[in-house]
Design a protein around this motif. Sequence first.
Motif, PDB file in Angstrom:
ATOM      1  N   ILE A  70       0.846  -1.209   0.000  1.00 39.03           N
ATOM      2  CA  ILE A  70       0.000   0.000   0.000  1.00 39.03           C
ATOM      3  C   ILE A  70       0.875   1.250   0.000  1.00 39.03           C
ATOM      4  O   ILE A  70       0.617   2.206  -0.742  1.00 39.03           O
ATOM      5  N   HIS A  71       1.903   1.253   0.829  1.00 34.86           N
ATOM      6  CA  HIS A  71       2.827   2.390   0.821  1.00 34.86           C
ATOM      7  C   HIS A  71       3.422   2.592  -0.580  1.00 34.86           C
ATOM      8  O   HIS A  71       3.489   3.723  -1.090  1.00 34.86           O
ATOM      9  N   ARG A  72       3.855   1.514  -1.217  1.00 32.99           N
ATOM     10  CA  ARG A  72       4.466   1.606  -2.551  1.00 32.99           C
ATOM     11  C   ARG A  72       3.476   2.172  -3.560  1.00 32.99           C
ATOM     12  O   ARG A  72       3.849   2.989  -4.413  1.00 32.99           O
ATOM     13  N   GLN A  73       2.231   1.730  -3.481  1.00 31.33           N
ATOM     14  CA  GLN A  73       1.231   2.220  -4.437  1.00 31.33           C
ATOM     15  C   GLN A  73       1.047   3.729  -4.314  1.00 31.33           C
ATOM     16  O   GLN A  73       0.913   4.434  -5.327  1.00 31.33           O
ATOM     17  N   TYR A  74       1.032   4.229  -3.093  1.00 33.31           N
ATOM     18  CA  TYR A  74       0.887   5.680  -2.917  1.00 33.31           C
ATOM     19  C   TYR A  74       2.133   6.423  -3.375  1.00 33.31           C
ATOM     20  O   TYR A  74       2.045   7.512  -3.966  1.00 33.31           O
ATOM     21  N   LEU A  75       3.297   5.862  -3.113  1.00 29.62           N
ATOM     22  CA  LEU A  75       4.537   6.499  -3.557  1.00 29.62           C
ATOM     23  C   LEU A  75       4.604   6.545  -5.081  1.00 29.62           C
ATOM     24  O   LEU A  75       4.971   7.570  -5.669  1.00 29.62           O
ATOM     25  N   LEU A  76       4.243   5.462  -5.724  1.00 31.28           N
ATOM     26  CA  LEU A  76       4.251   5.420  -7.188  1.00 31.28           C
ATOM     27  C   LEU A  76       3.180   6.329  -7.785  1.00 31.28           C
ATOM     28  O   LEU A  76       3.297   6.762  -8.933  1.00 31.28           O
ATOM     29  N   ALA A  77       2.156   6.629  -7.005  1.00 34.88           N
ATOM     30  CA  ALA A  77       1.104   7.553  -7.459  1.00 34.88           C
ATOM     31  C   ALA A  77       1.537   9.016  -7.338  1.00 34.88           C
ATOM     32  O   ALA A  77       0.849   9.897  -7.844  1.00 34.88           O
ATOM     33  N   CYS A 313      -7.740  11.575   2.901  1.00 37.02           N
ATOM     34  CA  CYS A 313      -8.064  10.797   4.090  1.00 37.02           C
ATOM     35  C   CYS A 313      -9.092   9.742   3.676  1.00 37.02           C
ATOM     36  O   CYS A 313      -8.972   9.162   2.603  1.00 37.02           O
ATOM     37  N   CYS A 314     -10.087   9.482   4.489  1.00 41.23           N
ATOM     38  CA  CYS A 314     -10.998   8.355   4.286  1.00 41.23           C
ATOM     39  C   CYS A 314     -11.588   8.329   2.868  1.00 41.23           C
ATOM     40  O   CYS A 314     -12.066   9.344   2.356  1.00 41.23           O
ATOM     41  N   GLY A 315     -11.560   7.158   2.266  1.00 42.79           N
ATOM     42  CA  GLY A 315     -12.148   6.976   0.951  1.00 42.79           C
ATOM     43  C   GLY A 315     -11.233   7.259  -0.216  1.00 42.79           C
ATOM     44  O   GLY A 315     -11.597   6.988  -1.368  1.00 42.79           O
ATOM     45  N   THR A 316     -10.052   7.793   0.040  1.00 47.77           N
ATOM     46  CA  THR A 316      -9.143   8.109  -1.059  1.00 47.77           C
ATOM     47  C   THR A 316      -8.245   6.912  -1.379  1.00 47.77           C
ATOM     48  O   THR A 316      -7.955   6.078  -0.530  1.00 47.77           O
ATOM     49  N   THR A 317      -7.791   6.869  -2.609  1.00 46.91           N
ATOM     50  CA  THR A 317      -7.002   5.762  -3.141  1.00 46.91           C
ATOM     51  C   THR A 317      -5.792   6.319  -3.882  1.00 46.91           C
ATOM     52  O   THR A 317      -5.671   7.541  -4.062  1.00 46.91           O
ATOM     53  N   PRO A 318      -4.890   5.450  -4.353  1.00 49.02           N
ATOM     54  CA  PRO A 318      -3.783   5.952  -5.167  1.00 49.02           C
ATOM     55  C   PRO A 318      -4.236   6.764  -6.380  1.00 49.02           C
ATOM     56  O   PRO A 318      -3.544   7.699  -6.793  1.00 49.02           O
ATOM     57  N   GLU A 319      -5.384   6.424  -6.948  1.00 52.86           N
ATOM     58  CA  GLU A 319      -5.885   7.200  -8.085  1.00 52.86           C
ATOM     59  C   GLU A 319      -6.216   8.632  -7.657  1.00 52.86           C
ATOM     60  O   GLU A 319      -5.947   9.591  -8.397  1.00 52.86           O
ATOM     61  N   HIS A 320      -6.796   8.804  -6.481  1.00 51.42           N
ATOM     62  CA  HIS A 320      -7.037  10.155  -5.975  1.00 51.42           C
ATOM     63  C   HIS A 320      -5.719  10.908  -5.821  1.00 51.42           C
ATOM     64  O   HIS A 320      -5.611  12.079  -6.222  1.00 51.42           O
ATOM     65  N   ILE A 321      -4.734  10.254  -5.243  1.00 53.35           N
ATOM     66  CA  ILE A 321      -3.454  10.928  -4.992  1.00 53.35           C
ATOM     67  C   ILE A 321      -2.753  11.260  -6.304  1.00 53.35           C
ATOM     68  O   ILE A 321      -2.188  12.348  -6.462  1.00 53.35           O
ATOM     69  N   ARG A 322      -2.801  10.350  -7.257  1.00 48.92           N
ATOM     70  CA  ARG A 322      -2.188  10.613  -8.563  1.00 48.92           C
ATOM     71  C   ARG A 322      -2.829  11.834  -9.231  1.00 48.92           C
ATOM     72  O   ARG A 322      -2.135  12.707  -9.769  1.00 48.92           O
ATOM     73  N   THR A 323      -4.139  11.893  -9.174  1.00 50.68           N
ATOM     74  CA  THR A 323      -4.849  12.987  -9.830  1.00 50.68           C
ATOM     75  C   THR A 323      -4.619  14.311  -9.111  1.00 50.68           C
ATOM     76  O   THR A 323      -4.463  15.365  -9.756  1.00 50.68           O
ATOM     77  N   ILE A 324      -4.588  14.267  -7.786  1.00 50.27           N
ATOM     78  CA  ILE A 324      -4.293  15.478  -7.010  1.00 50.27           C
ATOM     79  C   ILE A 324      -2.886  15.970  -7.307  1.00 50.27           C
ATOM     80  O   ILE A 324      -2.657  17.177  -7.515  1.00 50.27           O
ATOM     81  N   ALA A 325      -1.924  15.056  -7.353  1.00 53.10           N
ATOM     82  CA  ALA A 325      -0.534  15.433  -7.631  1.00 53.10           C
ATOM     83  C   ALA A 325      -0.418  16.111  -8.992  1.00 53.10           C
ATOM     84  O   ALA A 325       0.289  17.126  -9.142  1.00 53.10           O
ATOM     85  N   GLU A 326      -1.102  15.565  -9.972  1.00 53.97           N
ATOM     86  CA  GLU A 326      -1.075  16.162 -11.306  1.00 53.97           C
ATOM     87  C   GLU A 326      -1.734  17.534 -11.310  1.00 53.97           C
ATOM     88  O   GLU A 326      -1.272  18.462 -11.991  1.00 53.97           O
ATOM     89  N   ALA A 327      -2.797  17.689 -10.522  1.00 50.49           N
ATOM     90  CA  ALA A 327      -3.558  18.941 -10.523  1.00 50.49           C
ATOM     91  C   ALA A 327      -2.799  20.088  -9.880  1.00 50.49           C
ATOM     92  O   ALA A 327      -3.014  21.260 -10.246  1.00 50.49           O
TER      93      ALA A 327
END
Length: 355
Positions: A70-77, A313-327
């Motif tokens: 899980i940590h890796r997925q968020y880092l890669l996102a 926080c609650c309900g967020t996934t690597p896809e949320h983090i990837r999209t936020i990072a890009e934004a």
Amino acid sequence: MSKARLTPEQLRALLAQRILILDGAMGTMIQAHQLQEADYRGSEFANWPTDLKGNNDLLVLTQPDIIRSIHRQYLLAGADIVETNSFNATTIAMADYQMEALSARINRESARLAREACDEISAQTPERPRYVAGVLGPTNRTASISPDVNDPGYRNVTFDELVTAYKESTHALIDGGADIIMLETIFDTLNAKAAAFAVLEVFDELGFELPVMISGTITDASGRTLSGQTTEAFYHSLAHVKPVCFGLNCALGPDLLRPYVEALSTVSEAFVSVHPNAGLPNEFGEYDLGAEEMAAEIADWAKQGFVNIVGGCCGTTPEHIRTIAEAVAGVAPRQPKPVSHQFNLAGLEAFSPEW
């Protein structure tokens, strides 16, 4: 462990240069695995006398590969900072499972797993190191509110008990390799004061300081924490800790959280972090706000100059983090309010008298 400790000054310098990305929800990702009682127990705790399903922090011992993944997925996102899986790992919270004696071990292992993931990804991009935030959660008790409606003066935890628990967790998180100490999802300011006191005592004992992040929770549309403070009062109550970053997380989605993010940005002499929920939970307890909608709101905060660290926080996934990072990529970070030495008081509301 990292070769050199991250200092508060180094993190401040980095935050002045760009918006950093925090990871998303650990619990949401764990739920996707649909783990059962036997999975939580593993072989070591097969005969434990209490039910263990739901003790997500224990998974650093019984299912370490899942947590590391899980940590890796968020880092890669795109996450720059990942939080340890130690939200409920204090002796106080672990008492629910009769696992107080495992608290230090769980905290240490949670930091070690996050450290391994960060070091692996950092080695691939040496110009962009990743960091471990050692999480101290709020515990399941409140020092300023009675759990008994018939006895307002009763408390089921003391300040000193909280300090003792938080000190043990802090030592273990640092020993496991945490770069940052993060007081997260604070709903009771007195609990947070105990945590901050414990952290500063640990720094004195060790002879060095790590960056501190403080993140509180606005519990509902009243705009107050559970112990009754407004955002500004909450900030003034803990500003003396001199955290590198002060923020808000959980409880609300980004739309409802926005006015409180703006209020915090207006008063904070520290950098500002925000990691909201993916909206409010639906009737099934699930979160429906998609990555694009959430990222659009947070991107607007960034463009308005409100934030320095953003995540989910609650309900967020690597896809949320990837999209936020890009934004928020390329958006200038918020610059903290200049130190004013203004005299500020805080009860349930902030009071800054004009002399």
